[in-house]
Design a protein around this motif. Structure first.
Motif, PDB file in Angstrom:
ATOM      1  N   ALA A 226       0.928  -1.206  -0.406  1.00  0.00           N
ATOM      2  CA  ALA A 226      -0.220  -0.212   0.358  1.00  0.00           C
ATOM      3  C   ALA A 226       1.161   1.254  -0.314  1.00  0.00           C
ATOM      4  CB  ALA A 226      -1.052  -0.122   1.259  1.00  0.00           C
ATOM      5  N   PRO A 227       0.955   1.329  -1.013  1.00  0.00           N
ATOM      6  CA  PRO A 227       1.877   2.924  -1.131  1.00  0.00           C
ATOM      7  C   PRO A 227       1.596   4.134  -0.390  1.00  0.00           C
ATOM      8  CG  PRO A 227       1.035   2.645  -3.717  1.00  0.00           C
ATOM      9  CD  PRO A 227       0.816   1.566  -2.657  1.00  0.00           C
ATOM     10  N   VAL A 228       1.846   5.017   0.026  1.00  0.00           N
ATOM     11  CA  VAL A 228       1.699   5.975   0.665  1.00  0.00           C
ATOM     12  C   VAL A 228       2.791   7.413   0.061  1.00  0.00           C
ATOM     13  CG1 VAL A 228       1.948   7.449   2.860  1.00  0.00           C
ATOM     14  CG2 VAL A 228       1.002   4.777   2.779  1.00  0.00           C
ATOM     15  N   ILE A 229       2.682   8.651  -0.465  1.00  0.00           N
ATOM     16  CA  ILE A 229       3.604   8.843  -1.023  1.00  0.00           C
ATOM     17  C   ILE A 229       3.412   9.988   0.255  1.00  0.00           C
ATOM     18  CG2 ILE A 229       3.469  11.330  -3.008  1.00  0.00           C
ATOM     19  CD1 ILE A 229       3.347   8.615  -3.899  1.00  0.00           C
ATOM     20  N   ALA A 230       4.598  10.524   0.652  1.00  0.00           N
ATOM     21  CA  ALA A 230       4.903  11.467   1.255  1.00  0.00           C
ATOM     22  C   ALA A 230       5.732  12.573   1.024  1.00  0.00           C
ATOM     23  CB  ALA A 230       5.935  10.399   2.329  1.00  0.00           C
ATOM     24  N   GLY A 231       5.575  12.298  -0.520  1.00  0.00           N
ATOM     25  CA  GLY A 231       6.116  13.854  -0.054  1.00  0.00           C
ATOM     26  C   GLY A 231       7.227  14.657  -0.815  1.00  0.00           C
ATOM     27  N   ILE A 232       7.683  15.878  -1.905  1.00  0.00           N
ATOM     28  CA  ILE A 232       9.025  15.749  -1.813  1.00  0.00           C
ATOM     29  C   ILE A 232       9.574  16.335  -0.816  1.00  0.00           C
ATOM     30  CG2 ILE A 232      10.008  17.307  -3.817  1.00  0.00           C
ATOM     31  CD1 ILE A 232       7.538  16.718  -5.347  1.00  0.00           C
ATOM     32  N   VAL A 233      10.488  16.784  -0.893  1.00  0.00           N
ATOM     33  CA  VAL A 233      11.587  17.471   0.535  1.00  0.00           C
ATOM     34  C   VAL A 233      12.993  17.704   0.028  1.00  0.00           C
ATOM     35  CG1 VAL A 233      13.363  17.920   2.542  1.00  0.00           C
ATOM     36  CG2 VAL A 233      10.631  14.993   2.337  1.00  0.00           C
ATOM     37  N   GLY A 234      13.214  19.388   0.148  1.00  0.00           N
ATOM     38  CA  GLY A 234      14.205  19.874  -0.584  1.00  0.00           C
ATOM     39  C   GLY A 234      15.427  19.533   0.141  1.00  0.00           C
ATOM     40  N   ASP A 235      16.242  20.108  -0.699  1.00  0.00           N
ATOM     41  CA  ASP A 235      18.148  19.303   0.044  1.00  0.00           C
ATOM     42  C   ASP A 235      18.713  20.612   0.956  1.00  0.00           C
ATOM     43  OD1 ASP A 235      18.006  18.090  -2.413  1.00  0.00           O
ATOM     44  OD2 ASP A 235      18.608  19.389  -3.806  1.00  0.00           O
ATOM     45  N   GLU A 236      17.898  21.138   1.630  1.00  0.00           N
ATOM     46  CA  GLU A 236      18.123  21.864   2.705  1.00  0.00           C
ATOM     47  C   GLU A 236      18.348  21.060   4.760  1.00  0.00           C
ATOM     48  OE1 GLU A 236      13.463  22.543   2.831  1.00  0.00           O
ATOM     49  OE2 GLU A 236      15.159  22.213   1.357  1.00  0.00           O
ATOM     50  N   PRO A 237      19.670  21.469   4.597  1.00  0.00           N
ATOM     51  CA  PRO A 237      19.309  20.501   5.795  1.00  0.00           C
ATOM     52  C   PRO A 237      18.737  19.898   6.560  1.00  0.00           C
ATOM     53  CG  PRO A 237      21.685  22.153   5.158  1.00  0.00           C
ATOM     54  CD  PRO A 237      20.634  22.590   4.822  1.00  0.00           C
TER      55      PRO A 237
END
Length: 406
Positions: A226-237
């Motif tokens: 069951a996939p859960v799309i957890a979004g996009i995370v940028g490259d900030e530390p």
């Protein structure tokens, strides 16, 4: 390439054999209508024998086999017709020596009979009498009461995905629900400042729509998860570490689609190391070397390369077996495949698993090449072949197994 980028490269075989987080999904009870391809958590045994009664497998006549011995077209055996068996009802007549009872396919064998002679080898010569022109052995034309399965025998095994015939066997035994492992929840995280949602209409220079997450979700569903799309995370530390901490609380498997740059991959490795134990960073596979595996308190984490082709290939080779293991299945069901003749030479490196996309034409497998950033390499392929780790390539004309895309 820095030592930081690949610090514990493993073969795919090592990964499949050695990376074994202990987490398994919870057990739930589902009806048979929802059980296809689910993995039973425990063995299910037959409460009673099946079919439960001796029955005919042919239209014909229940007889004592000894009464037919020596029967032929020239010298038939003559038997008294004692009655008939109705479908779905217990016999109202028994078979005695020199007698026969008419039988439908599936009818209950009457007492005294030990065989059923096919109607094709009989004829009713006069009212109340039949002639038999072919002998039948004891047990011929019937199944025993416990021939399908004996009482207490296993109906389905734990750890093997249920197939359609398994559901039929359970239903025949009166088992209408089964305890199975829950579908693994797979949190899919995309990373990178350049990645934007697929719904983005106008792309700025350097931006790319997130194609990998949707494709990964399809592979997860195909493997029973069951996939859960957890979004996009940028490259900030720190951003990825925070997102990982969130999703690990409710996931059975975490998949991170990392950025393509060395810096982005290093950021992913650092974030993962902060929440779990990195098992390897680098797999001897082409495409897909920059792959990361980690154990986060028993929850497996798979860090994929940023290029879509590489990410999907690695998930198929490593992520899918992980998904099945989380579901309680140690040996994933085999994918459909076919044999074909390789159209051209393929070079490889010993110790590395090469996954090559191919088109199939009239039994010939034609490799499909292209940069790992191009999804069209996959969409043009009918399947793929694997050059095994010990090999240094395959010769044109080789007989190869092609794993087919469904």
């Amino acid at each position: 390439m820095t030592g930081k980028e690949f610090f514990s490269v493993r073969t795919v075989a090592d990964a499949l054999a050695g990376f074994r987080p202990g987490h398994r999904t919870a057990v739930e009870v589902v009806s048979l209508f929802d059980a296809l391809h689910r993995v039973p958590a425990e063995e299910v045994r037959a409460p009673t024998a099946l079919p439960g009664f001796a029955k005919s497998t042919v239209d014909g006549f229940a007889v004592r086999a000894a009464d037919t011995y020596g029967a032929s077209d020239g010298l038939p055996s003559y038997l008294d017709l004692l009655g008939a068996v109705r479908m779905g009802a217990a016999p109202e007549v028994a078979v005695r020596s020199g007698g026969a009872v008419a039988m439908p396919t599936g009818g209950v064998l009457p007492d005294g009979a030990d065989a059923v002679v096919m109607v094709e080898y009989t004829a009713e010569t006069m009212p109340g009498t039949i002639e038999v022109t072919r002998p039948v052995a004891p047990g011929g034309g019937l199944v025993r009461a416990d021939e399908d399965v004996a009482a207490g025998a296993p109906l389905v095994a734990a750890g093997r995905p249920l197939r359609a015939p398994d559901l039929g066997m359970l239903a025949a035994a009166g088992v209408t629900s089964v305890a199975v492992h829950a579908r693994p929840r797979v949190a899919i995280i995309s990373t990178g400042d350049e990645v934007v949602p697929p719904s983005t209409v106008d792309l700025a220079a350097g931006q790319v729509r997130d194609a990998t997450a949707s494709a990964l979700a399809g592979l997860v569903v195909d493997a029973g998860g069951a996939p859960v799309i957890a979004g996009i995370v940028g490259d900030e530390p720190g951003a990825l570490k925070d997102r990982l901490t969130e999703v690990l609380a409710d996931a059975d498997l975490v998949v991170v689609s990392a950025g393509s740059s060395v810096g982005a991959r290093d950021e992913t490795a650092g974030a993962v190391a902060a929440v779990g134990s990195v098992w390897c960073h680098g797999l001897a596979i082409k495409p897909g070397k920059p792959t990361l595996l980690a154990d986060c308190g028993g929850i497996p984490l798979l860090g994929l390369p940023g290029n879509p082709l590489s990410a999907l290939v690695v998930f198929g080779q490593v992520g899918v077996p992980l998904l099945w293991r989380l579901s309680g299945c140690e040996t994933p069901p085999p994918a459909p495949s076919t044999r074909a003749r390789l159209a051209r030479d393929l070079a490889s490196a010993a110790g590395r698993l090469d996954v090559v996309q191919v088109r199939l034409r009239d039994g010939v497998a034609e490799p499909v090449f292209g940069p790992s950033a191009l999804l069209s390499v996959l969409t043009r392929a009918d399947g793929y072949l694997v050059v095994p780790e010990p090999a240094t390539g395959l010769d044109a004309g080789s007989d190869v197994e092609v794993i087919l895309y469904r």
